[in-house]
Design a protein around this motif. Structure first.
Motif, PDB file in Angstrom:
ATOM      1  N   ASN A  72       0.853  -1.184   0.000  1.00 22.51           N
ATOM      2  CA  ASN A  72       0.000   0.000   0.000  1.00 22.51           C
ATOM      3  C   ASN A  72       0.894   1.241   0.000  1.00 22.51           C
ATOM      4  O   ASN A  72       1.200   1.816   1.048  1.00 22.51           O
ATOM      5  CB  ASN A  72      -0.915   0.006   1.228  1.00 22.51           C
TER       6      ASN A  72
ATOM      7  N   SER B 208       0.412   4.203  -0.604  1.00 24.17           N
ATOM      8  CA  SER B 208      -0.188   5.470  -0.173  1.00 24.17           C
ATOM      9  C   SER B 208      -0.319   5.579   1.344  1.00 24.17           C
ATOM     10  O   SER B 208      -0.701   6.639   1.848  1.00 24.17           O
ATOM     11  CB  SER B 208      -1.572   5.633  -0.801  1.00 24.17           C
ATOM     12  N   LEU B 209      -0.002   4.528   2.079  1.00 28.18           N
ATOM     13  CA  LEU B 209      -0.158   4.568   3.548  1.00 28.18           C
ATOM     14  C   LEU B 209       0.785   5.594   4.166  1.00 28.18           C
ATOM     15  O   LEU B 209       1.991   5.562   3.932  1.00 28.18           O
ATOM     16  CB  LEU B 209       0.115   3.192   4.155  1.00 28.18           C
ATOM     17  N   ARG B 210       0.235   6.486   4.964  1.00 27.35           N
ATOM     18  CA  ARG B 210       1.013   7.456   5.723  1.00 27.35           C
ATOM     19  C   ARG B 210       0.630   7.293   7.201  1.00 27.35           C
ATOM     20  O   ARG B 210      -0.439   7.752   7.621  1.00 27.35           O
ATOM     21  CB  ARG B 210       0.712   8.881   5.258  1.00 27.35           C
ATOM     22  N   PRO B 211       1.473   6.632   7.975  1.00 25.11           N
ATOM     23  CA  PRO B 211       1.144   6.418   9.394  1.00 25.11           C
ATOM     24  C   PRO B 211       0.873   7.737  10.117  1.00 25.11           C
ATOM     25  O   PRO B 211       1.621   8.715   9.947  1.00 25.11           O
ATOM     26  CB  PRO B 211       2.401   5.737   9.940  1.00 25.11           C
ATOM     27  N   GLU B 212      -0.199   7.762  10.887  1.00 24.20           N
ATOM     28  CA  GLU B 212      -0.585   8.968  11.613  1.00 24.20           C
ATOM     29  C   GLU B 212      -0.557   8.700  13.114  1.00 24.20           C
ATOM     30  O   GLU B 212      -1.063   7.677  13.582  1.00 24.20           O
ATOM     31  CB  GLU B 212      -1.984   9.417  11.195  1.00 24.20           C
TER      32      GLU B 212
ATOM     33  N   VAL C  22       6.251   6.693  14.831  1.00 23.31           N
ATOM     34  CA  VAL C  22       5.861   6.781  13.426  1.00 23.31           C
ATOM     35  C   VAL C  22       7.114   6.858  12.571  1.00 23.31           C
ATOM     36  O   VAL C  22       8.019   7.652  12.846  1.00 23.31           O
ATOM     37  CB  VAL C  22       4.979   8.021  13.166  1.00 23.31           C
ATOM     38  N   ASP C  23       7.199   6.019  11.535  1.00 18.95           N
ATOM     39  CA  ASP C  23       8.300   6.082  10.572  1.00 18.95           C
ATOM     40  C   ASP C  23       7.693   6.076   9.173  1.00 18.95           C
ATOM     41  O   ASP C  23       7.196   5.045   8.692  1.00 18.95           O
ATOM     42  CB  ASP C  23       9.241   4.897  10.752  1.00 18.95           C
ATOM     43  N   GLN C  24       7.715   7.237   8.523  1.00 20.36           N
ATOM     44  CA  GLN C  24       7.086   7.367   7.214  1.00 20.36           C
ATOM     45  C   GLN C  24       7.844   6.606   6.131  1.00 20.36           C
ATOM     46  O   GLN C  24       7.241   6.014   5.232  1.00 20.36           O
ATOM     47  CB  GLN C  24       6.975   8.854   6.830  1.00 20.36           C
ATOM     48  N   GLU C  25       9.173   6.607   6.208  1.00 18.05           N
ATOM     49  CA  GLU C  25       9.956   5.930   5.176  1.00 18.05           C
ATOM     50  C   GLU C  25       9.640   4.448   5.111  1.00 18.05           C
ATOM     51  O   GLU C  25       9.503   3.866   4.029  1.00 18.05           O
ATOM     52  CB  GLU C  25      11.457   6.132   5.430  1.00 18.05           C
TER      53      GLU C  25
ATOM     54  N   GLN D  57       6.948   3.114   6.478  1.00 19.33           N
ATOM     55  CA  GLN D  57       5.491   2.970   6.586  1.00 19.33           C
ATOM     56  C   GLN D  57       5.121   2.085   7.792  1.00 19.33           C
ATOM     57  O   GLN D  57       4.350   1.144   7.702  1.00 19.33           O
ATOM     58  CB  GLN D  57       4.905   2.373   5.309  1.00 19.33           C
TER      59      GLN D  57
END
Length: 646
Positions: free
Chosen positions: A12, A14-18, A41-44, A46
């Motif tokens: 996925n 498009s997943l951006r952890p919030e 949270v780690d965006q890189e 996900q």
């Protein structure tokens, strides 16, 4: 003991952890960890992790999770305790690892860095672990050997979501609730959905002794990393024939297990019913020299479940600080909606009620950790019901199934029908024999297959197969028919592959270790103790003791008509004979009295029953209304849960 939750992208982009989602997941489990909370949270990568802490070891902030390795290449969330943490710490320090805190979480990180995933298999304890390796991009979920700690997960919309409790999963916006009919069908027999199923489609329990691995290529695989079945040499097998050898070894293992479970930076207490298991546990805890607080709960309207006299006797003998609580039907009834909330899915064991109240009693007395007796009856052949099954087996149940032709079996079953009419248990035995099914399905069952045929699933096609690709990865060959014998068959086939000549008692123990113990008994202990924010530890379920008991011959498990024979020999010299040999009561609740003449539960049962009968799609329209207390509690819990969820 704590609670964690989180998610990681599998497919996925498009997943951006919030953080807000993770905080919402965390808040659903704050009772598991009221002392501190944190999210990551780690965006890189996900990845999102949420943690709620109940401080047991190293109460400082240094023990907080999610915990990183020094080079920030590994992060861990972990629920439970690692009892061999001190020994592993010495070994890891000798390899050059430098500890900065006293928490066992750091041992998990160092063990993984030293030995990879095989290092986590060195852990001795109760645990659920989520670990991410940033360099390798490998993610792991891991549940302890015997399933003391729960771990749930779901894979959908390209996201792997996981948590210590199901209620946390629903805070993720991509998660959708849908009741699993096939899980509900099996619940009616086993009083809980069998692993890896839960009562929700697409939500799974990671089975005891399993791990999930998500690799860098985003492939999910499962591994059964532990089995209680071990091999013995011919010389070792001969030793097990000696009663003296078995008693001596069991005593040694129990002493070690009890001592290990004293590891804490907070007070450790014990639940004390006054029965053999809890009394022996207190006796062995007293040998450590600790000042022990003990806790007992009884019912105002259930004299048959009141063991307070015996508990006081043991408490006096070992000079414990003893606490007692008497609860009424109204107390139980008032707690019942909260019980349903904490369970997340129906678990039809009325012991949840006294377990919660005795847990709260301990917490109110300033205790965060207690030792409990779960597993003793299963390991040591403690139920009279076990003896009845063994007598039936020894009388020829198995061999007669093999030699009597199937048409003749059906004829015998038809002739026996008038003789067993009115007894669902006897009817079930006849049906199982005639249908070439296993005699023993578990130590606690509610509805049999004949009864369930009259419920709604039968109208939809009783033998419809439900496919599940992820489940087949986890447990290849498990057939999801609307037939609960398939669950039993799967586990018995696995045992035959590992131990082709397992005797009947070994078959019974294996099935209990795979189904009833981890998913019913240990989950009631986890959910109800955590509802009161305390940690429950099970000294009778040390894996070394379990492995030893698995090889004890049947002749020593049940001897001279005595259940729990070997454990009672261990008790000699430690406990009074009147404690050792008194009539077994068991940890329970007076549900029969509540349903027959209670002031609250009869009206409640009738109300939820009528409410569900008004629904044409209800799962219980044709249920057996004249069932006993076990059946009524099973139905009531199902109805109450379904009302909450829908």
């Amino acid at each position: 003991m704590c609670g964690f939750a989180g998610f990681i992208a599998v497919d996925n982009p498009s997943l951006r952890p919030e953080e807000s989602v993770l905080q919402a997941m965390q808040q659903m489990m704050v009772h598991r960890g009221p002392d501190a909370q944190r999210v990551l949270v780690d965006q890189e990568h996900q990845l999102g992790l949420a943690f709620a802490r109940l401080s047991i070891l190293d109460l400082s902030d240094a023990g907080m999770q999610p915990m990183w390795s020094f080079d920030r290449s590994v992060v861990v969330c972990f629920n439970g305790e690692i009892y061999n943490h001190p020994a592993l710490r010495k070994e890891l320090e000798s390899l050059g690892f430098v500890y900065t805190c006293g928490a066992d979480t750091q041992t998990i990180i160092f063990a993984y860095q030293a030995w990879g995933i095989e290092g986590l298999k060195k852990l001795d304890g109760m645990f659920a672990i989520a670990l991410y390796d940033f360099k390798q991009r490998h993610f792991y979920l891991m549940r302890d050997r015997l399933g003391v700690k729960p771990l749930y997960f779901s894979y959908g919309q390209g996201i792997l979501t996981f948590a210590s409790e199901i209620k946390a999963l629903w805070q993720a916006p991509w998660m959708k609730k849908e009741i699993s009919d096939v899980a509900a069908y099996h619940y009616l027999t086993f009083m809980v959905s069998p692993a890896p199923l839960t009562m929700f489609k697409g939500v799974y329990k990671l089975p005891a002794g399993f791990l999930l691995h998500l690799d860098a290529h985003k492939n999910i695989r499962f591994e059964e990393w532990y089995s209680p079945v071990t091999s013995l040499t011919a010389a070792e097998k001969k030793e097990y024939d000696s009663e003296d050898f078995c008693v001596e070894r069991i005593t040694q293992l129990l002493i070690e297990s009890t001592k290990k479970r004293m590891l804490a930076d907070v007070p450790v207490g014990a639940f004390l019913s006054g029965g053999v298991d809890s009394s022996l546990n207190v006796a062995l805890m007293a040998q450590t020299g600790a000042r022990i607080k003990t806790f007992n709960v009884a019912f105002a309207d259930g004299a048959e479940h009141n063991e307070a006299h015996w508990a006081r006797m043991v408490a006096q003998q070992f000079s414990t600080e003893h606490h007692e609580l008497i609860i009424s039907e109204q107390d139980a009834f008032d707690f019942y909606p909260r019980m349903i909330e904490h369970l997340d899915e129906p678990l039809a064991d009325c012991v949840c009620i006294p377990f919660y109240f005795v847990s709260k009693l301990a917490r109110d007395a300033g205790v965060k950790v207690v030792q409990v007796g779960e597993g003793a009856d299963e390991l040591f052949f403690g139920y009279p019901l076990y003896a009845q099954y063994k007598l039936l087996h020894d009388a020829g149940y198995g061999w007669s199934q093999k030699i009597v032709p199937n048409p003749l079996k059906k004829m015998v079953a038809a002739l026996a029908k008038p003789l067993v009419h009115g007894s669902s248990a006897r009817q079930q035995i006849v049906d199982h024999w005639a249908g070439n099914k296993h005699l023993f399905w578990g130590g606690a069952l509610a509805f049999n297959e004949r009864q369930k045929k009259h419920m709604f699933w039968y109208d939809r096609g009783y033998h419809d197969i439900v496919g599940d690709a992820l489940l087949q990865k986890m447990m290849p060959g498990l057939s999801l028919l609307y037939d609960s014998s398939m669950i039993v068959d799967f586990h018995m086939q696995a045992l035959r592959q590992r131990m082709p000549h397992a005797d009947f008692c070994q078959q019974m123990l294996y099935l209990e270790l795979k189904q009833r113990l981890p998913e019913l008994l240990l989950m009631r202990a986890d959910k109800m103790s955590m509802a009161a924010s305390i940690e429950a530890r099970e000294p009778f379920l040390d894996h070394k003791l379990v492995e030893f008991m698995f090889h004890v011959p049947a002749k020593l498990r049940y001897k001279h008509g005595t259940t729990k024979y070997l454990l009672k020999q261990v008790c000699h010299g430690l406990l009074p004979r009147e404690i050792i040999y008194r009539r077994k009561v068991g940890f329970g609740a007076p549900t029969s009295a509540w349903f027959e003449r209670g002031s609250f539960f009869p009206a409640y049962f009738n109300g939820v029953q009528q409410a569900h009968e008004q629904s044409s799609n209800d799962v219980m329209v044709s249920a057996n209304r004249s069932g006993g207390a076990v059946q009524k509690w099973t139905l009531q819990t199902m109805w109450a849960w379904k009302t909450k969820e829908l």
